[in-house]
Every structure is written in structure tokens, then in C-alpha cells.
Design a protein around this motif. Structure first.
Motif: not given
Lengths: 339, 364
Positions: B137-145, B152-153, B175-187
Motif C-alpha cells: 500500500e502507498a502512504k498517499y497522505y504524505e504526497g497529499c500533505y 495553500a501557497h 483528505a485530512n493530510a491535504l488540509l493539514l499540509g495547507a494549514q502548515s502554510v496558512n492556519p
């Protein structure tokens, strides 16, 4: 009986030309398509396992089709039957009980009939179009199933994947031999074929339904009620589809997931017409459809033909079968022009 | 009834692997005939998407082993009833290694594998391990983050949109990782999510993408088996994020990046194991570090310094310096799910069925 022979001959010729044109040895391909899938016990078991639901549903549908009651929503009735049966299997207080399996068959039949009763009521009372209603109820049944497996019936030990827990052993048909998948549910189909033959060929009620299909006005003059034909036609299809759904859940599947039928409910409509709405014709039609599925996989596996090519070949066969029927029942005649 | 949790699975599969050791598989290695490998795809091979990426993995086996392998590929097998027959047939006809490529192949493989104890089974996105059934299986969430950070940029509205196939953990987690990655730039950024309940329904997906656009989302990520999300976003002037394959050519020049899947290492490793007689049923789960998840080339519209940051983020996630699910994480209602200073456990990642704070939408 000429139609199937002519159709098979034409299909073999056109199929051979098609395979040869694409660089495959026609004889080897046809052998892989029609013979190879059946030359082992496992192949025969798979053949019957796949044909059984098709024949069962087609028998039920044909009862209605003979009376011009067009139930094309067997897929939905199959799903609701499977849901009802699986519900009994999962929540019956004693999962080891020997009456569990018969109860599930009953639940499957009732579930399918309940779903078919909706269009029957609407058609008999309000003269709605049962083609539309049965088809649309199929989508509702799919969503109902999706909601159940995503929500209340989701397996608590299944990592939140949308599927129910596996049924207990007593809630499943036991295979005849654990090396193969064929199970006792095939006997249900045998009984259904016999009942359908009795009903259509030997009962007065069956005759009345055929009359109301062939000549609705004559049937009305003779005092046959149209609404009873609607009810019987739809409930027979619903019960058969529901039991077929039960047999899938209690057989090869063992659990519910968002999609449980490989289109049996729709393929059975084709089977019913290949079999000319006749019990024994339907058996042959179901066996043929099932062999086409298995053969399509076999040539893909053994010769590397693409899935699309096998589907074209299946289409050619069905096309010739129905076309041959047409030319047997109708004659082309040039009509002299009138000024 | 089967009542196992992930930890027990891992224990069992580890024990089974150790018990098997190399002994029982050694017999296969001596054979001079080509190694027979069967692969079952869930859909036909298209230009892009899930099955396409698996076919690249199969190509990698061909490139690596050439004549030493004989591959049998069968596509468009989704339903469990059909899959069980196909897996059984492949095993009975002498294939020594068999790949299933969809979650729906899991139950059939679990039924067939015990009947053919000498055959190695590999199941992509599976959860159950047996003595001769491994999973990858792949860790999709890493790429999504990383993709979320890029979104977010570039986002002006502070709203991103997510379209998912089914609300299963493999999709909810990313989906969560996508948002968390975005929030790491813009909370303050938020994410609207829609599930289609289908992997392949371009009509529905188009509607979903248009809905997200009209809700003001200016970055759209779609985890389905089509390029529709990328296409509709591009036509509507919004940025997009591709999944599985690089979908840049569908995005009107607006695809920011894509988190692509490269299963080559999984396919080659399993084939090598069986060929050399030391295959073991493993639970492989790789992401950016293992190269199973790769970021597609970043859009030229992204400023160079941002691209440098994103590449650094890729490296940091790969090295483990940054964990996408590091605490503190709160769910939609504000309950703390992961405390500050700890990270979400692997088993909880693969069973994720809750949205993080800032996600707008419901699961199913």
C-alpha cells in the motif's frame, strides 16, 4: 428450433473471421472460448454457479414478460433480497441455528417481493409505467445498500471499510466440496425452473396471463383482470431476484459490500429473451450467457485477447440469435407502390 | 467470527513469514521455466489512473526479468464473485505469484490463498495477511500533505476543495493530510469535501467540482479514477492537484502538482522474492521515501522559492522529520484526537474515519 442453430453457425463464421483478421488462430480461440472453460470439474462448477442466478431471475421475470409486464428492475429486487437475507443472517439471535438458512431464503424472497410490490401497486392502482418505476427503484436499492454498509451494518472489526461482518457458517450454503464453489443453492434454481414450467405450461392462471399479454382486449372480454397479471408478474420476478440475491450473499460473497451483483438482474432480461420466455429455453440461455462470461475470461487469460474483443464476440452471438428469431417470425416482403 | 485487529494481523503475518522462512519456497527457484505471474486489474488500462499505474509496475517486472517471466494479465475484474474464480483459475494454471490490485479483491484472495499454499499472493491496498498472502500500500497522505502545502501557497480564497471516491480510510486520511499540509502554510485555510460513492463517474465528478468552485474553492484535489476534477478546475480557472497519474495535460496549465503512484518497487521486489525462493508475506507501506509516492513536476506558476520549500518538505517527510499527522490534531467538533508532541499511530492512520478541524463536509 432453427434460429439457435443458424445463429450459432453465423457467429462461428463471423467470429472466426474476426479472430483470423486480428492474427489469432480461429480454431484455437474458439476452443479456448467454448471448450476450455468446461474441461475440468472446477470449470463445470463455476459454469453452473454463474448460470444459476441468471436462470433463476430469468424464470421469475419471464412470468411477467409473458403478460407484457415489464419488470426491468430485477437488479434492485436482488439487492433488497440480499439485504433482507443478510440482515436475518447477521442479527438472528442464534447464529448456529439450522433454521437460519431457510429463514434467509424466505427473507430474500420477501425482500425482493416487497421491492417489486411498489411498482405493482403503482401500476395496478395508478397505471404508472412499471418500466420506469422498477428501473428507478434499482438506484434506490443501490443507495440503501450503500447506506447500510457505510453506516449501521458496517463490520465493527473491518477497519471502517464499507462491508458487513462475514456470515456465520450456518448462514451460508455449504459447497458440495470445498475444492469448488458450487453449492446447494443450485437446487433452488432447479425447483424454480420446474415451478415456472408448471405455471406457464400447465396452469389456467398461467394461460390467463399469456392471453392478457398477447391480446389484452380479448383477456378483458374474457373477464381476466389486468391487475392480477401485474401483481403476479412483478411479484414472481421480485421473489426470484430476491432469492438469487440471498444465494449470492450466502454463497460466493459471504457478506454485503456496496456492490454485490455483477449485473445479474440486467443480464437475466437477455437470458429470458434468448430462452423465448420458456422454462427450458431459459436454462439453455442462462448456460450460454454464463459460458460467454467464462469463455471471455479464458481467452483473455490463455491467449491474451483483450476484454473488449471478447465482448464484441459475445455481442455478435446475441445479435445473430435475436436477428434469426426476427426473420423466422417475420417475412420481408416488397410492398408494391401505390400512387 | 474473525475478530482481529491490525496489530494481531501484523503479529500473525510476521510469525507466518518467519515460520515459512526460505525453506518452503526454495523449490520454486530451481525451476528453469519462466516464472509465471498473474495480475488482475480492477478496470481496463486507461491513459491515466489507478490501473495505468499498476500496469507500469507490471512493465517494470518485464523490464527487469525479460524472458524469465511469463505474465498473464486480466483486466476489468471488480466483483468479488468473478474475482474469486479468476484468482483460483490463475493459481490452478501454474502461476507462482499472483497480484490483486483492488480492495475488492481482498475477500476472494483470502478464500483462494489457503487452497494454494505454494503460490505467493500479493494484494494492493489489502488489510489481511495470511501465510502466503502479503499486502502493499502507498502512504498517499504524505504526497497529499505536500500537495496541500502547494495549494495553500497559491490559494487566494483560503478555501480548497476535495473530491473523494468513497469515504474509506484510504481516502479520508489523505483528505485530512491535504488540509493539514495547507494549514502548515496558512492556519486559517479550510477544505470542502464531497464524496461521489464511485471511483469512476465523470458526470457526478463534474457536478461536484462545479459545486466546489461555486463555493469559492480555488484549489481542487480529486481522488478518483478520472481526470475530471483536474479538467473542470482548469476550465473554471482554479488550481488543481492530480492523483495517481500526472494529469497536467488535462488541467489547462493549472495543475499545481500531482501525487503519483509508482508500484514498480513492490512488483519487482515480490517477483524477485519468488524467483529467488525467499518471498515472504509482508505488509509493505511506503511513501515518498520509498518512491512509491512521487510528486509530479510543480507548475511553473509557483514561485521558485516556494518550489524549493515544497521540495524541502518532501525531503523532510521522507526522512521522518515532519509527520503529516503530528499533534495536536482536533476533529471537526474540536475534540483533541492526537495530543501535542505525539503522532497518529499507523493502525489509526489506516483506520481513519474522522475529519480534522477545518474540513467542511460529512463522511458519506
Amino acid at each position: 428450433m432453427a434460429a439457435p442453430v443458424v445463429a450459432t453457425g453465423l457467429t462461428l463464421v463471423v467470429g472466426s473471421l474476426l479472430f483470423a483478421a486480428l492474427g489469432y488462430d480461429p480454431l484455437a480461440t474458439l476452443q479456448a472460448f467454448f471448450i476450455a472453460p468446461l474441461n475440468s470439474l472446477n470449470g463445470l462448477s463455476e459454469w453452473l454457479l454463474k448460470a444459476s442466478p441468471l436462470i433463476l431471475i430469468a424464470c421469475g421475470l419471464a412470468v411477467g414478460f409473458r403478460a407484457n409486464v415489464w419488470n426491468i428492475g430485477a437488479e434492485g429486487q436482488l439487492i433488497v433480497g440480499a439485504i433482507a437475507a443478510c440482515g436475518v443472517g447477521l442479527f438472528y439471535p442464534n447464529p448456529e441455528s439450522p433454521i437460519l438458512l431457510p429463514l434467509m431464503v424466505l427473507a430474500g424472497a420477501c425482500g425482493g417481493m416487497a421491492w417489486a410490490a411498489i411498482p405493482a401497486f403503482l401500476r395496478a392502482r395508478m397505471n404508472t409505467n412499471e418500466i420506469l418505476v422498477t428501473l428507478m427503484l434499482t438506484y434506490i436499492a443501490t443507495l440503501l445498500l450503500s447506506w447500510l454498509v457505510h453506516g449501521p451494518w458496517r463490520d465493527p472489526a473491518g477497519f471502517n471499510y464499507p462491508q458487513t461482518a462475514l456470515l456465520s457458517a450456518a448462514a451460508m450454503f455449504e459447497p458440495f466440496d470445498y475444492a469448488y464453489r458450487l453449492n446447494a443453492s443450485v437446487f433452488i434454481t432447479v425447483v424454480a425452473v420446474f415451478l415456472m414450467w408448471l405455471f406457464t405450461d400447465r396452469s389456467f392462471l398461467g394461460y390467463k396471463m399469456s392471453v392478457s399479454g398477447a391480446a389484452p382486449l380479448a383477456a378483458r372480454y374474457a373477464g381476466f383482470r389486468e391487475s392480477s397479471a401485474v401483481w403476479i408478474g412483478l411479484l414472481a420476478g421480485g421473489a426470484a431476484a430476491g432469492v438469487a440475491g440471498m444465494a449470492e450473499v450466502a454463497g460466493p460473497l459471504g457478506q454485503l459490500s456496496p456492490q454485490i451483483s455483477p449485473g445479474y438482474g440486467f443480464a437475466a432480461i437477455i437470458v429470458a429473451f434468448i430462452g423465448r420466455l420458456n422454462a427450458f429455453g431459459i436454462v439453455l440461455g442462462g448456460l450460454l450467457m454464463s459460458l460467454l462470461f467464462l469463455g471471455g475470461e479464458a481467452v483473455q487469460m490463455n491467449l491474451g485477447l483483450s476484454a473488449a474483443l471478447t465482448r464484441i464476440f459475445q455481442g455478435i452471438l446475441l445479435f445473430f440469435l435475436l436477428a434469426a428469431d426476427f426473420f423466422i417470425f417475420y417475412r420481408l416482403r416488397r410492398i408494391p407502390e401505390h400512387a | 467470527m474473525l475478530n482481529l485487529n491490525r496489530r494481531k494481523f501484523l503479529q500473525y503475518s510476521g510469525a507466518a513469514g518467519a515460520a515459512l522462512g526460505t525453506g518452503s519456497w526454495a523449490g520454486l527457484a530451481s525451476a528453469q521455466e519462466p516464472l509465471k505471474i498473474g495480475v488482475v486489474y480492477v478496470s481496463p488500462i486507461a491513459d491515466i489512473g489507478w490501473t495505468k499505474q499498476h500496469s507500469l509496475g507490471v512493465d517494470a517486472i518485464k523490464a527487469e526479468f525479460g524472458d524469465k517471466v511469463a505474465l498473464t494479465v486480466i483486466d476489468n475484474i471488480f466483483m468479488p464473485q468473478d474475482a474469486e474464480r479468476v484468482f483460483r483459475e490463475l493459481a490452478a494454471s501454474g502461476n507462482q505469484l499472483i497480484f490483486g490490485t483492488s480492495f475488492s479483491h481482498g475477500t476472494p484472495m483470502q478464500k483462494v490463498a489457503p487452497r494454494f499454499p505454494k503460490v505467493a499472493f500479493e494484494h494492493c491496498s489489502g488489510i489481511v495477511h495470511l501465510a502466503n498472502l502479503g499486502t502493499f500500500e502507498a502512504k498517499y497522505y504524505e504526497g497529499c500533505y505536500v500537495a496541500g502545502a502547494s495549494g495553500a501557497h497559491m490559494s487566494k480564497s483560503g478555501k480548497i476543495g476535495f473530491i473523494g471516491g468513497f469515504p474509506i480510510p484510504d481516502i479520508v486520511g489523505p483528505a485530512n493530510a491535504l488540509l493539514l499540509g495547507a494549514q502548515s502554510v496558512n492556519p486559517d485555510i479550510t477544505c470542502n469535501a464531497i464524496f461521489l460513492n464511485s471511483w469512476f463517474d465523470p458526470g457526478k465528478e463534474k457536478e461536484a467540482a462545479n459545486t466546489l468552485l461555486s463555493q469559492g474553492c480555488d484549489v481542487i484535489c480529486s481522488m478518483t479514477d478520472t481526470a475530471t476534477g483536474v479538467q473542470v478546475a482548469g476550465e473554471g480557472g482554479a488550481w488543481s492537484i492530480g492523483y495517481a497519474s500526472d494529469m497536467a495535460k488535462f488541467g489547462s496549465g493549472k495543475q499545481l502538482t500531482a501525487f503519483t503512484l509508482d508500484w514498480s518497487s513492490d512488483y519487482v521486489r515480490a517477483a524477485k522474492g519468488v524467483a529467488e525462493g525467499n518471498w515472504k508475506p509482508e505488509s509493505r507501506w511506503d511513501g515518498l521515501a520509498g518512491g512509491v509516492v512521487k510528486m509530479a513536476p510543480y507548475n511553473e506558476a509557483i514561485p521558485a522559492d516556494v518550489i524549493a520549500k515544497l521540495k524541502q518538505l518532501e525531503a523532510d517527510i521522507g526522512s521522518g522529520k515532519i509527520h503529516p499527522y503530528a499533534g495536536e490534531l482536533k476533529d471537526q467538533d474540536g475534540n483533541v484526537k492526537v495530543a501535542a508532541g505525539s503522532v497518529l499511530a499507523d493502525a489509526d492512520i489506516r483506520g481513519m474515519n474522522w475529519f480534522v478541524k477545518g474540513m467542511i463536509g460529512k463522511l458519506g
